[in-house]
Scaffold this active site. Structure first.
Site, PDB file in Angstrom:
ATOM      1  CB  CYS A   1      -4.417  -2.008   4.285  1.00 54.97           C
ATOM      2  SG  CYS A   1      -3.553  -2.297   5.858  1.00 54.97           S
TER       3      CYS A   1
ATOM      4  CE  LYS B   1      -7.168   1.297   3.530  1.00 56.25           C
ATOM      5  NZ  LYS B   1      -5.937   1.623   4.297  1.00 56.25           N
TER       6      LYS B   1
ATOM      7  CD  GLU C   1      -2.604   1.126   2.704  1.00 54.89           C
ATOM      8  OE1 GLU C   1      -3.533   1.935   2.854  1.00 54.89           O
ATOM      9  OE2 GLU C   1      -2.310   0.255   3.567  1.00 54.89           O
TER      10      GLU C   1
END
Length: 553
Positions: A148, A112, A41
């Site tokens: 994540c 994200k 990330e």
């Protein structure tokens, strides 16, 4: 499909350096037969740039670097994390994305969705969350790409969830019905280390693989960025939750796995040695902080006590003996064995050791102050002059030698304020500021696992600040085996005095005394050097309390 997990150590804002790492690891992966190379990330800019994300020029550099990566990896496919403009009129102007690069261009972006907002995380401050996510197809293989936190909200695994949606579950519902290809879930992460985090992370990902009958792989960042330590430990599981690939912890690594290979023997998730892990994390974090800040040498004030001994051992492991200087600064209250222990430690480590006696300086200080101190008894003011002299000397040496001062206070001391502001708190990095005193002993025994490095006398003698005759830590504090569980319950789990007294079988008045010390010392902690985080809750930006308060403990 052969997938490589490229576990790199990026530096925040070092676009040219991060670019070089990404290109180097991609070449290595392709040479090993990889069809797709996966990076962590925000690998392009480093995690987390914080308010640099508010600067248009920073986001422009990230976009330019991503274009260079795509152009120079046209011979293969790459998945990497980057911060890009959000393109929305209302809301945050930046998005956290995973960029799939194929044939020299950015062919797909996954934004994200879940932005963490607790402990050290503050992503909702900067990023615009995705409203939806989609499945991408690479070489005929559908792939679910997550970033994540997007993989950390499985309702069947977590008893309490922070978000009402589960991006992985939603992506699995979008899986092409006509596809007979294996399910693949890729997660690019910047997941910080804390004790037992590797175990939790692995078990959670394994459960995700079993639930969705998918190959699940996470590529995690490694290295230290300020207080945050990233262990790496990138890992892949088959659809049965068995480990099929696992990268090293606390160092850069490249591992490959084949999603179609069914011959790999099933390896269950194993329990990592947490003492060894904490040691590796502290060494890595110290090395990265010092070097990324532009230093190559460090200074450690050696008192002959166990805390400074452990910090010196960590520093020597991180930089080599030639780059560590130990400074002994005895006063009239320092015992002879403390100087001997400090000298023995330096010899065992092979580091340079210098003595700067402070008695004459201390006498001059007290003479100057005598007219104002006259008629008062020896007390805390006189005690604290000594560490403040030491702090001044260490900073003078730092300026002259270009070496960073490492502070040596532990978490137990910082919690209750058993440390001197502008004295032993002086320095650029609090190496063991998140290590409780009882853990200091465990780590010191780990240092001595093969031979005596930290003198046995240092480990066995009662801890003392040696600021007045016959002083012991227990004069002011409960024994550490009683104090540390109280502090862990209060600082890390926010338990009340009543809860702590009941669950630990400790007198409530003692618990309240400790908690009052914690609350009264907040002003010190907010002026402390950055602390390397190795527990769930460390002192620093992940624990935010006001200073001017009236609290009933």
């Amino acid at each position: 499909m052969k997938i490589a997990l490229a576990q790199i150590n990026p530096t925040i804002g070092d676009f040219s350096g991060n670019l070089k790492k990404i290109l180097d690891f991609t070449r290595r992966a392709v040479d090993s037969g990889a069809d797709l190379t996966v990076f962590p990330e925000l690998a392009v800019c480093g995690y987390l740039p914080a308010d640099f994300l508010e600067k248009d020029v920073f986001i422009a550099r990230a976009s330019e670097t991503l274009a260079k990566i795509a152009e120079q990896t046209a011979y293969t496919s790459v998945l990497c994390g980057v911060a890009l403009p959000s393109g929305v009129i209302t809301g945050k102007h930046v998005r956290n994305v995973a960029a799939l690069l194929t044939e020299g261009r950015v062919s797909f972006l996954q934004q994200k969705m879940l932005l963490p907002f607790y402990d050290v995380f503050d992503e909702q401050r900067y990023f615009e969350p995705a409203q939806q996510q989609t499945i991408v197809t690479l070489k005929g293989q559908p792939i679910a790409i997550t970033i994540c936190e997007d993989a950390w909200n499985d309702k069947l695994y977590w008893p309490r969830r922070f978000y009402p949606i589960d991006p992985v579950e939603d992506l699995m519902k979008k899986w092409p019905q006509q596809s007979d290809a294996s399910r693949i879930i890729l997660n690019i992460s910047a997941s910080p280390y804390w004790k037992e985090k590797r175990q939790v992370r692995s078990e959670m990902l394994a459960a995700l693989a079993r639930r969705h009958h998918a190959v699940v792989a996470m590529c995690n960042q490694v290295g230290g960025n300020d207080s945050l330590l990233f262990d790496g430990t990138s890992i892949a599981f088959d659809s049965e939750g068995c480990v099929i690939a696992r990268a090293k912890s606390f160092e850069e690594d490249l591992v490959l796995f084949d999603t179609a290979d069914r011959s790999t023997p099933c390896v269950p998730v194993v329990q990592d040695d947490e003492v060894a892990g904490a040691w590796q994390a502290l060494v890595m974090g110290t090395r990265d902080y010092v070097r990324k800040c532009g230093f190559s040498k460090v200074l450690v004030g050696l008192s002959g006590g166990i805390d400074s001994a452990l910090v010196a051992a960590i520093a020597t492991e991180a930089f080599g003996a030639d780059n560590v200087i130990g400074i002994g600064m005895p006063s009239e209250f320092s015992s002879s064995h403390s100087v001997e222990d400090a000298r023995a430690l330096a010899q065992n480590l092979g580091i340079r050791f210098e003595l700067l006696a402070i008695r004459e300086i201390y006498d001059q200080f007290t003479q100057v102050l005598h007219p104002l101190f006259q008629g008062t008894s020896f007390g805390l003011a006189e005690e604290n002059i000594q560490p403040r002299i030491r702090g001044t000397l260490l900073m003078a040496l730092s300026n002259k030698l270009g070496a960073l001062v490492l502070t040596t206070g532990n978490k137990s001391e910082m919690a209750v304020g058993y440390c001197t502001l502008y004295g032993d708190m002086v320095g650029g990095l609090a190496v063991i500021g998140d290590v409780a005193k009882t853990s200091v002993y465990a780590l010191s025994r780990y240092v001595n696992r093969e031979r005596e490095i930290i003198p046995v006398a240092t480990i066995e003698k009662p801890p003392s600040a040696e600021l007045r005759p016959g002083q012991l830590d227990t004069d002011s504090l409960p024994p550490y085996d009683i104090l540390d569980p109280i502090l862990e319950a209060y600082v890390e789990r926010y338990e009340s005095a009543e809860q702590i007294a009941k669950t630990q079988g400790v007198d409530r008045s003692l618990v309240e005394q400790v908690l009052r010390l914690v609350e009264r010392s907040e002003y010190k902690r907010q002026q402390a050097a950055p602390v390397l985080k190795v527990t769930r809750k460390s002192f620093g930006n992940g624990r935010r309390f006001p200073i001017a308060v009236k609290v009933q403990v």
